[in-house]
Design an enzyme around this catalytic site. Structure first.
Site, PDB file in Angstrom:
ATOM      1  N   GLU A  34       0.859  -1.195   0.000  1.00  0.00           N
ATOM      2  CA  GLU A  34       0.000   0.000   0.000  1.00  0.00           C
ATOM      3  C   GLU A  34       0.889   1.237   0.000  1.00  0.00           C
ATOM      4  O   GLU A  34       1.783   1.360   0.818  1.00  0.00           O
ATOM      5  CB  GLU A  34      -0.939   0.008   1.213  1.00  0.00           C
ATOM      6  CG  GLU A  34      -1.793   1.256   1.354  1.00  0.00           C
ATOM      7  CD  GLU A  34      -2.565   1.626   0.080  1.00  0.00           C
ATOM      8  OE1 GLU A  34      -3.355   0.801  -0.401  1.00  0.00           O
ATOM      9  OE2 GLU A  34      -2.367   2.747  -0.441  1.00  0.00           O
ATOM     10  N   THR A  41      -9.754   4.186  -1.612  1.00  0.00           N
ATOM     11  CA  THR A  41     -10.672   5.291  -1.900  1.00  0.00           C
ATOM     12  C   THR A  41     -11.917   5.242  -1.026  1.00  0.00           C
ATOM     13  O   THR A  41     -12.298   6.241  -0.397  1.00  0.00           O
ATOM     14  CB  THR A  41     -11.115   5.231  -3.382  1.00  0.00           C
ATOM     15  OG1 THR A  41      -9.961   5.134  -4.202  1.00  0.00           O
ATOM     16  CG2 THR A  41     -11.934   6.447  -3.769  1.00  0.00           C
ATOM     17  N   CYS A  42     -12.589   4.097  -0.994  1.00  0.00           N
ATOM     18  CA  CYS A  42     -13.881   4.000  -0.299  1.00  0.00           C
ATOM     19  C   CYS A  42     -13.736   4.450   1.147  1.00  0.00           C
ATOM     20  O   CYS A  42     -14.510   5.255   1.643  1.00  0.00           O
ATOM     21  CB  CYS A  42     -14.406   2.562  -0.376  1.00  0.00           C
ATOM     22  SG  CYS A  42     -15.956   2.354   0.496  1.00  0.00           S
ATOM     23  N   HIS A 441     -46.259  -3.795   6.798  1.00  0.00           N
ATOM     24  CA  HIS A 441     -46.866  -2.464   6.783  1.00  0.00           C
ATOM     25  C   HIS A 441     -46.475  -1.722   8.055  1.00  0.00           C
ATOM     26  O   HIS A 441     -46.484  -2.326   9.128  1.00  0.00           O
ATOM     27  CB  HIS A 441     -48.393  -2.581   6.710  1.00  0.00           C
ATOM     28  CG  HIS A 441     -49.070  -1.260   6.839  1.00  0.00           C
ATOM     29  ND1 HIS A 441     -49.110  -0.349   5.809  1.00  0.00           N
ATOM     30  CD2 HIS A 441     -49.686  -0.676   7.902  1.00  0.00           C
ATOM     31  CE1 HIS A 441     -49.754   0.726   6.221  1.00  0.00           C
ATOM     32  NE2 HIS A 441     -50.113   0.555   7.485  1.00  0.00           N
TER      33      HIS A 441
HETATM   34  C1  LIG Z   1     -16.521  10.599  -3.591  1.00  0.00           C
HETATM   35  C2  LIG Z   1     -16.743   9.146  -3.871  1.00  0.00           C
HETATM   36  C3  LIG Z   1     -17.827   8.514  -3.323  1.00  0.00           C
HETATM   37  C4  LIG Z   1     -18.050   7.164  -3.573  1.00  0.00           C
HETATM   38  N1  LIG Z   1     -19.145   6.574  -3.030  1.00  0.00           N
HETATM   39  C5  LIG Z   1     -19.380   5.269  -3.264  1.00  0.00           C
HETATM   40  C6  LIG Z   1     -20.502   4.612  -2.699  1.00  0.00           C
HETATM   41  O1  LIG Z   1     -21.294   5.229  -1.994  1.00  0.00           O
HETATM   42  N2  LIG Z   1     -20.667   3.293  -2.942  1.00  0.00           N
HETATM   43  C7  LIG Z   1     -19.808   2.588  -3.724  1.00  0.00           C
HETATM   44  O2  LIG Z   1     -20.006   1.391  -3.920  1.00  0.00           O
HETATM   45  N3  LIG Z   1     -18.734   3.176  -4.281  1.00  0.00           N
HETATM   46  C8  LIG Z   1     -18.499   4.499  -4.072  1.00  0.00           C
HETATM   47  N4  LIG Z   1     -17.399   5.089  -4.615  1.00  0.00           N
HETATM   48  C9  LIG Z   1     -16.485   4.276  -5.439  1.00  0.00           C
HETATM   49  C10 LIG Z   1     -15.558   3.443  -4.539  1.00  0.00           C
HETATM   50  O3  LIG Z   1     -14.878   4.270  -3.642  1.00  0.00           O
HETATM   51  C11 LIG Z   1     -14.578   2.668  -5.388  1.00  0.00           C
HETATM   52  O4  LIG Z   1     -15.284   1.984  -6.398  1.00  0.00           O
HETATM   53  C12 LIG Z   1     -13.844   1.655  -4.548  1.00  0.00           C
HETATM   54  O5  LIG Z   1     -13.077   2.286  -3.552  1.00  0.00           O
HETATM   55  C13 LIG Z   1     -12.947   0.823  -5.473  1.00  0.00           C
HETATM   56  O6  LIG Z   1     -11.988   0.237  -4.782  1.00  0.00           O
HETATM   57  P1  LIG Z   1     -10.770  -0.487  -5.420  1.00  0.00           P
HETATM   58  O7  LIG Z   1     -10.746  -1.771  -4.705  1.00  0.00           O
HETATM   59  O8  LIG Z   1     -10.793  -0.540  -6.884  1.00  0.00           O
HETATM   60  O9  LIG Z   1      -9.491   0.425  -5.055  1.00  0.00           O
HETATM   61  P2  LIG Z   1      -9.301   1.719  -4.189  1.00  0.00           P
HETATM   62  O10 LIG Z   1     -10.257   1.797  -3.060  1.00  0.00           O
HETATM   63  O11 LIG Z   1      -9.204   2.887  -5.071  1.00  0.00           O
HETATM   64  O12 LIG Z   1      -7.878   1.416  -3.538  1.00  0.00           O
HETATM   65  C14 LIG Z   1      -6.723   1.251  -4.276  1.00  0.00           C
HETATM   66  C15 LIG Z   1      -5.529   1.321  -3.361  1.00  0.00           C
HETATM   67  O13 LIG Z   1      -4.354   1.005  -4.084  1.00  0.00           O
HETATM   68  C16 LIG Z   1      -3.300   1.851  -3.663  1.00  0.00           C
HETATM   69  N5  LIG Z   1      -2.319   1.897  -4.754  1.00  0.00           N
HETATM   70  C17 LIG Z   1      -2.506   2.392  -6.000  1.00  0.00           C
HETATM   71  N6  LIG Z   1      -1.399   2.207  -6.745  1.00  0.00           N
HETATM   72  C18 LIG Z   1      -0.495   1.600  -5.943  1.00  0.00           C
HETATM   73  C19 LIG Z   1       0.829   1.158  -6.143  1.00  0.00           C
HETATM   74  N7  LIG Z   1       1.443   1.270  -7.320  1.00  0.00           N
HETATM   75  N8  LIG Z   1       1.478   0.589  -5.100  1.00  0.00           N
HETATM   76  C20 LIG Z   1       0.852   0.445  -3.915  1.00  0.00           C
HETATM   77  N9  LIG Z   1      -0.395   0.839  -3.659  1.00  0.00           N
HETATM   78  C21 LIG Z   1      -1.070   1.399  -4.676  1.00  0.00           C
HETATM   79  C22 LIG Z   1      -4.001   3.171  -3.404  1.00  0.00           C
HETATM   80  O14 LIG Z   1      -3.233   3.997  -2.555  1.00  0.00           O
HETATM   81  C23 LIG Z   1      -5.300   2.715  -2.767  1.00  0.00           C
HETATM   82  O15 LIG Z   1      -5.171   2.620  -1.381  1.00  0.00           O
HETATM   83  C24 LIG Z   1     -17.144   6.435  -4.375  1.00  0.00           C
HETATM   84  C25 LIG Z   1     -16.023   7.067  -4.926  1.00  0.00           C
HETATM   85  C26 LIG Z   1     -15.831   8.417  -4.679  1.00  0.00           C
HETATM   86  C27 LIG Z   1     -14.614   9.074  -5.279  1.00  0.00           C
END
Ligand SMILES: Cc1cc2nc3c(=O)[nH]c(=O)nc-3n(C[C@H](O)[C@H](O)[C@H](O)COP(=O)(O)OP(=O)(O)OC[C@H]3O[C@@H](n4cnc5c(N)ncnc54)[C@H](O)[C@@H]3O)c2cc1C
Length: 459
Positions: A34, A41-42, A441
Site C-alpha cells: 500500500e 478510496t472508499c 406495513h
Molecule cells: C466521492 C466518492 C464517493 C463514492 N461513493 C461510493 C458509494 O457510496 N458506494 C460505492 O459502492 N462506491 C463508491 N465510490 C467508489 C468506490 O470508492 C470505489 O469503487 C472503490 O473504492 C474501489 O476500490 P478499489 O478496490 O478498486 O481500489 P481503491 O479503493 O481505489 O484502492 C486502491 C488502493 O491502491 C493503492 N495503490 C494504487 N497504486 C499503488 C501502487 N502502485 N502501489 C501500492 N499501492 C497502490 C491506493 O493507494 C489505494 O489505497 C465512491 C467514490 C468516490 C470518489
C-alpha cells in the site's frame, strides 16, 4: 535478493485486504503493498466519508424542516463545519486503522508500505525491496480525473480527495460535473449552508439514468435552492480577485458563474500509468484500464486485476465481488464470473436513488416486449407519514418471460428497498413471486407488490 511469496497484492482497496487474508488462511505466504492509506478510496476519500458527511447534512436539513413536523427549534440552525469534519475523520480513522491492523495482525501476511512497480511479470519493486511471486493481484483503484479544461491550471480547485480536508463553509461552491459524486457533494454543501451551483456539460444531470430520473433529481436539488446549469459546453475558469469564475456558455442564463470555491467532479481514471505494466506485458485499454477476462485474469498468466482498475465496475461492491470471484475460482473450484452479476448501485442524494439491472432506455433499445410499473412516492404511505414524498419507483418486466429487467427507485429508503427487487432478479424468479409476497406495513417496500400488480405495456 528478492523475497519470494506465493501471492503479491498491490493496493489495499476493497478487494485486496479480503483476498490477502483469504489466501493466507489457505496457507499461502502473502505480501500486500500500500502506497498511501489503508482501505483505499472508499474508506478514505469515497463512500465512507461522503456518506458520513451526507448524514450530517441530513441532520441539518431535518432540523430546518422541524416546524413541518410540529417541532419547535427556537434558535437558527447553524452547522459547525469543524465538528462535521471531526465526526467524518473519526469514522474514517476507525475504518482505515481497522484495515491496517487486520492486515498487519494476520498470520502469513506481510505488509509493505510504498509504491509497487513491476520489474517483470513476476517481480515487483517497493522502494529498496524486491518481491517475487507466481501470482500477482492488482487492486490499485483510481483517482479523480483532471481534464484539460481551459484556465484550470490558473485556479484553485478541489477534487473528492482534497474536499475531505474542508472544515469551513464555502460561501458559494461551484461543482463542475453533474453526476454521482458531484451531486452528493452539491446537496450536502447546500444543506451545510453554502450557495451551490452545479455546472454540467450535458443536456441533463446524471445522464446514464433515464430522462424521468434525471428530471426528478433536478427537481429535488432545485427545490433546495441548488442552481443547475446544463449544456455548459465551453467550460473555462479564471480567477476574479479572491473568487473563481466559470464560463459556462449555456444557451440561457448568465454566461459566467462566480463562486468562492470550485469542486471538480468529472470522472475517474485508473492508477495504472506508473505501475510498470509494460515491463510485465500486461495489456490495458485506451483509457488505461487493465484488460481482464470474465474471471479477472489479465493476458499474463498468474496476474489478475480487481476493482476499479479493470474497468468492469466502479463501486466498492463490484470490487469486493471481484475478490469473491477470484477467491472462488482459485480456492473453491467454483467458477464464478463477472458476467454473473447484475448491475446495482445507489446515488446518495437525499432521497436516494437505488438502481438494479437495465434502465428503461436500455430496455427500449433492446427491442423486447416489456411491461412498466411506476408509482410516485406521494402514493407510498410510509413516505407520506415521514413527510418525504419526492421521487418515484419504476420497474421494468420482460412481457414474455415475466422476469424483472430492471428498476429505478428514487425516494426515501430506496437504497435499501432496491434489494427486494435485486434479490428476486438473482433468484431468477418471475415478478409474480414478489407480487404475491406479503410485505410488512407500513414500509416503502410494501408498495412493490402493489406496483407490480398494475403494469402497463411499455409503448
Ligand atoms: C466521492 C466518492 C464517493 C463514492 N461513493 C461510493 C458509494 O457510496 N458506494 C460505492 O459502492 N462506491 C463508491 N465510490 C467508489 C468506490 O470508492 C470505489 O469503487 C472503490 O473504492 C474501489 O476500490 P478499489 O478496490 O478498486 O481500489 P481503491 O479503493 O481505489 O484502492 C486502491 C488502493 O491502491 C493503492 N495503490 C494504487 N497504486 C499503488 C501502487 N502502485 N502501489 C501500492 N499501492 C497502490 C491506493 O493507494 C489505494 O489505497 C465512491 C467514490 C468516490 C470518489
Amino acid at each position: 535478493m528478492a523475497t519470494t511469496y506465493d501471492a503479491i497484492i498491490i493496493g489495499t482497496g476493497q478487494a485486496g485486504p479480503a483476498l490477502a487474508v483469504r489466501l493466507a488462511g489457505a496457507g499461502m505466504k502473502v505480501a500486500i503493498i500500500e502506497r498511501k492509506r489503508f482501505g483505499g478510496t472508499c474508506v478514505n476519500t469515497g463512500c465512507i466519508p461522503t456518506k458520513t458527511l451526507v448524514a450530517s447534512a441530513r441532520a441539518a436539513h431535518v432540523a430546518r424542516r422541524a416546524a413541518e413536523y410540529g417541532v419547535t427549534i427556537d434558535s437558527a440552525i447553524t452547522v459547525d463545519m469543524k465538528k462535521v469534519k471531526e465526526r467524518k475523520d473519526a469514522v474514517v480513522r476507525n475504518s482505515t486503522q481497522g484495515v491496517e491492523k487486520w492486515l498487519k495482525s494476520t498470520k502469513n501476511v506481510t505488509v509493505y508500505e510504498g509504491h509497487g512497480r513491476f520489474e517483470n511479470a513476476h517481480r515487483l519493486r517497493v522502494g529498496d525491496e524486491v518481491l517475487e511471486a507466481e501470482r500477482i493481484f492488482i487492486n490499485v483503484g483510481g483517482r479523480a480525473s483532471t481534464p484539460p479544461l481551459r484556465g484550470l491550471d490558473q485556479v484553485r480547485y478541489f477534487n473528492n480527495s482534497s474536499m475531505m480536508e474542508v472544515d469551513f463553509l464555502p460561501k458559494h461552491l461551484i461543482v463542475v460535473g453533474g453526476s454521482y459524486v458531484g451531486l452528493e457533494f452539491a446537496q450536502m454543501y447546500r444543506r451545510f449552508g453554502s450557495e451551490v451551483t452545479v455546472v454540467e456539460m450535458g443536456p441533463r444531470l446524471i445522464q446514464r439514468e433515464d430522462q424521468d430520473v434525471s428530471d426528478a433529481i433536478r427537481t429535488i436539488l432545485e427545490n433546495e435552492g441548488i442552481h443547475i446549469r446544463l449544456n455548459a459546453e465551453c467550460i473555462a475558469m479564471e480567477n476574479r480577485s479572491d473568487q473563481v469564475a466559470i464560463n459556462v456558455d449555456c444557451s440561457s442564463g448568465d454566461k459566467t458563474v462566480v463562486g468562492s470555491h470550485l469542486l471538480l467532479s468529472v470522472g475517474r481514471v485508473p492508477n495504472t500509468e506508473d505501475l510498470g505494466l509494460e515491463k510485465a506485458g500486461i495489456a490495458v485499454d485506451q483509457r488505461g484500464f487493465i484488460q481482464v477476462d470474465d474471471q479477472l485474469r489479465t493476458n499474463v498468466p498468474g496476474i489478475y486485476a480487481l476493482g476499479d482498475c479493470n474497468g468492469r465496475g466502479a463501486f466498492t461492491h463490484t470490487s469486493y465481488n471481484d475478490y469473491e470471484i477470484v477467491a472462488a475460482n482459485l480456492l473453491a473450484g467454483d467458477p464464478r464470473r463477472v458476467s454473473d452479476r447484475i448491475t446495482a448501485y445507489a446515488l446518495y442524494i437525499d432521497p436516494p436513488l437505488g438502481r438494479a439491472g437495465m434502465t428503461e432506455a436500455e430496455v427500449r433499445k433492446s427491442g423486447r416486449k416489456a411491461l412498466l410499473g411506476k408509482r410516485p412516492m406521494a402514493r407510498v404511505g410510509r413516505a407520506v407519514e415521514k413527510g418525504e414524498t419526492q421521487g418515484f419507483m419504476k420497474v421494468l418486466i420482460d412481457a414474455e418471460t415475466k422476469m424483472i429487467l430492471g428498476a429505478s427507485l428514487l425516494g426515501i429508503e430506496c437504497d435499501e428497498v432496491i434489494h427486494s427487487i435485486l434479490d428476486v432478479m438473482y433468484a431468477k424468479a418471475p415478478y409474480t413471486v414478489i407480487q404475491r409476497a406479503m410485505h410488512i406495513h407500513p414500509t416503502v417496500t410494501e408498495l412493490i407488490p402493489t406496483m407490480l400488480g398494475d403494469l402497463t405495456p411499455l409503448e
